[in-house]
Write a protein that holds these residues in place. Structure first.
Motif, PDB file in Angstrom:
ATOM      1  N   UNK A 101      57.866 103.324  56.263  1.00 44.01           N
ATOM      2  CA  UNK A 101      58.210 104.759  55.978  1.00 44.01           C
ATOM      3  C   UNK A 101      57.090 105.580  55.943  1.00 44.01           C
ATOM      4  N   UNK A 104      55.784 106.523  59.211  1.00 38.49           N
ATOM      5  CA  UNK A 104      56.632 107.389  59.824  1.00 38.49           C
ATOM      6  C   UNK A 104      56.831 108.814  59.064  1.00 38.49           C
TER       7      UNK A 104
ATOM      8  N   UNK B   2      64.181  96.045  59.071  1.00 36.38           N
ATOM      9  CA  UNK B   2      62.794  96.773  59.192  1.00 36.38           C
ATOM     10  C   UNK B   2      62.463  96.900  60.398  1.00 36.38           C
ATOM     11  N   UNK B   5      64.242  99.257  62.862  1.00 31.19           N
ATOM     12  CA  UNK B   5      63.768 100.480  62.967  1.00 31.19           C
ATOM     13  C   UNK B   5      62.428 100.929  63.159  1.00 31.19           C
ATOM     14  N   UNK B   6      61.277  99.869  62.951  1.00 30.52           N
ATOM     15  CA  UNK B   6      60.218 100.125  63.480  1.00 30.52           C
ATOM     16  C   UNK B   6      60.122 100.451  64.920  1.00 30.52           C
ATOM     17  N   UNK B   9      61.528 103.906  65.829  1.00 33.35           N
ATOM     18  CA  UNK B   9      60.787 104.790  65.416  1.00 33.35           C
ATOM     19  C   UNK B   9      59.625 104.897  66.610  1.00 33.35           C
ATOM     20  N   UNK B  10      59.170 103.866  67.411  1.00 33.91           N
ATOM     21  CA  UNK B  10      58.200 103.909  68.074  1.00 33.91           C
ATOM     22  C   UNK B  10      58.682 104.451  69.422  1.00 33.91           C
ATOM     23  N   UNK B  79      67.845 105.742  63.017  1.00 34.96           N
ATOM     24  CA  UNK B  79      66.289 105.823  62.510  1.00 34.96           C
ATOM     25  C   UNK B  79      66.191 106.924  61.464  1.00 34.96           C
ATOM     26  N   UNK B  82      67.667 105.805  58.299  1.00 29.31           N
ATOM     27  CA  UNK B  82      66.931 104.749  57.437  1.00 29.31           C
ATOM     28  C   UNK B  82      65.525 105.429  56.872  1.00 29.31           C
ATOM     29  N   UNK B  83      64.813 106.145  57.727  1.00 28.94           N
ATOM     30  CA  UNK B  83      63.615 106.614  57.141  1.00 28.94           C
ATOM     31  C   UNK B  83      63.732 107.402  55.706  1.00 28.94           C
TER      32      UNK B  83
END
Lengths: 195, 195
Positions: A101, A104, B2, B5-6, B9-10, B79, B82-83
């Motif tokens: 986290x 990001x 996770x 979500x990584x 995120x990318x 995302x 989650x973040x």
DNA sequence: AGGATCATGTAACCGGTTACATGATTAC
DNA sequence: GTAATCATGTAACCGGTTACATGATCCT
């Protein structure tokens, strides 16, 4: 795997039940290798099948019977063999939800990030004092029992705890520097707007 | 989990193939969350089924076709959700094969332990210089592109690398202090014998 | 000639997590 | 009364690892 050898290793100190092993784990190895009870039971029966352990049941009237595991000769040999072979790569891959986290973090409100970093520091401080208590106990230990073999064991346990201690302290410093860096970034950003 | 979500995120940076994602991973997130190619492919198709991603295929004559994934609106929302929710417990349980052997280090010849600690230091030094290179690149980055949003992203990437940098440095110090402690212990032991 | 790079995946395995089940005793 | 401790496990799930499969191009 490593868990089985951790169990074999603890059983070199003497026969134990799965339940007792869990407790010893939590107070010692868990700082280096965590394990749950269900995992321990599963692993113990697998090790018995393999012939690395033997068990005998101690009957109890008031409580459930105890299944006491003892290390066999082959089990001990397997442990010693494993112990001498260190892994080639000593870096274990990290997987850290918190850090993911932070990676990001630019997408979040910086105030939230700073709050989470502060929470992080609080948690690390708690864990740090826990480790310091363990260290104190070890110091008592090594002064009490100055038998050579016992002192030697305490020495290596101390080294594992020291690692935790040092890394946690560093993580606290890191988090503090993060808060600074983030604050600096945002105050600079505002100065630019002011021009 | 996770990993998904990584990946999401990318993909906020733009559409990519699994293969490209793996490369970006290795150069950035891997220091915080490692992933293998097969895992990434498996995860991407699961995310597409969920509706978090959409894909379109770019035909290539000379090389295998590219399957380019793009983030959907629901994916982006997932995302962001989650973040913002950091884990309550920020301590991730350790599992370290090397440390497990140090824990039982009293059962080994202390010369072997010292050799392994020296190997450990060498490996950490290598990783450290790798991290320092990354930091240098980030410094170039943040001076080059001084657009606000880009500089902000670089800031947080720097924080993740800084954590690695600081902890590795600490681990080196730890290993050095271990060697000292072990040597002290054994020279004291010999002095006692001499009395 | 041989290995890296580009590019896709599948299948099996292994180990860690979570939930479920049982049941008496002891301490607050 | 209720939570913790003692003491045993099983079953399902989830995610990370390893091995396998294919095949062209580019660099040394």
């Amino acid at each position: 795997m490593s868990l089985s050898y951790a169990l074999l290793g603890l059983l070199t100190y003497g026969p134990m039940t799965g339940y007792q092993l869990k407790k010893v784990f939590d107070e010692s190895i868990s700082h280096v290798w965590a394990a749950s009870l269900s995992q321990i039971y599963r692993e113990l029966s697998a090790l018995e099948k393999k012939g690395y352990l033997s068990s005998n049941i101690e009957k109890q009237s008031d409580r459930p019977n105890k299944k006491i595991y003892s290390l066999t000769e082959t089990g001990k040999a397997a442990f010693i063999g494993w112990l001498g072979h260190f892994p080639e790569k000593m870096l274990t891959p990290n997987r850290d939800e918190f850090m993911l986290r932070i990676f990001f973090g630019s997408r979040l409100d910086h105030k939230q990030v700073i709050n989470e970093l502060k929470r992080f520091i609080v948690q690390m401080d708690q864990y740090l004092s826990l480790l310091e208590n363990i260290e104190d106990e070890f110091d008592v230990c090594s002064s009490k029992f100055s038998v050579e073999s016992e002192a030697k064991e305490v020495l290596f346990w101390q080294l594992t705890i020291k690692r935790g201690h040092m890394t946690i302290k560093t993580l606290i410093k890191w988090a503090e520097s993060c808060i600074e860096d983030i604050n600096n970034f945002y105050t600079k950003q505002e100065e630019k707007k002011g021009d």
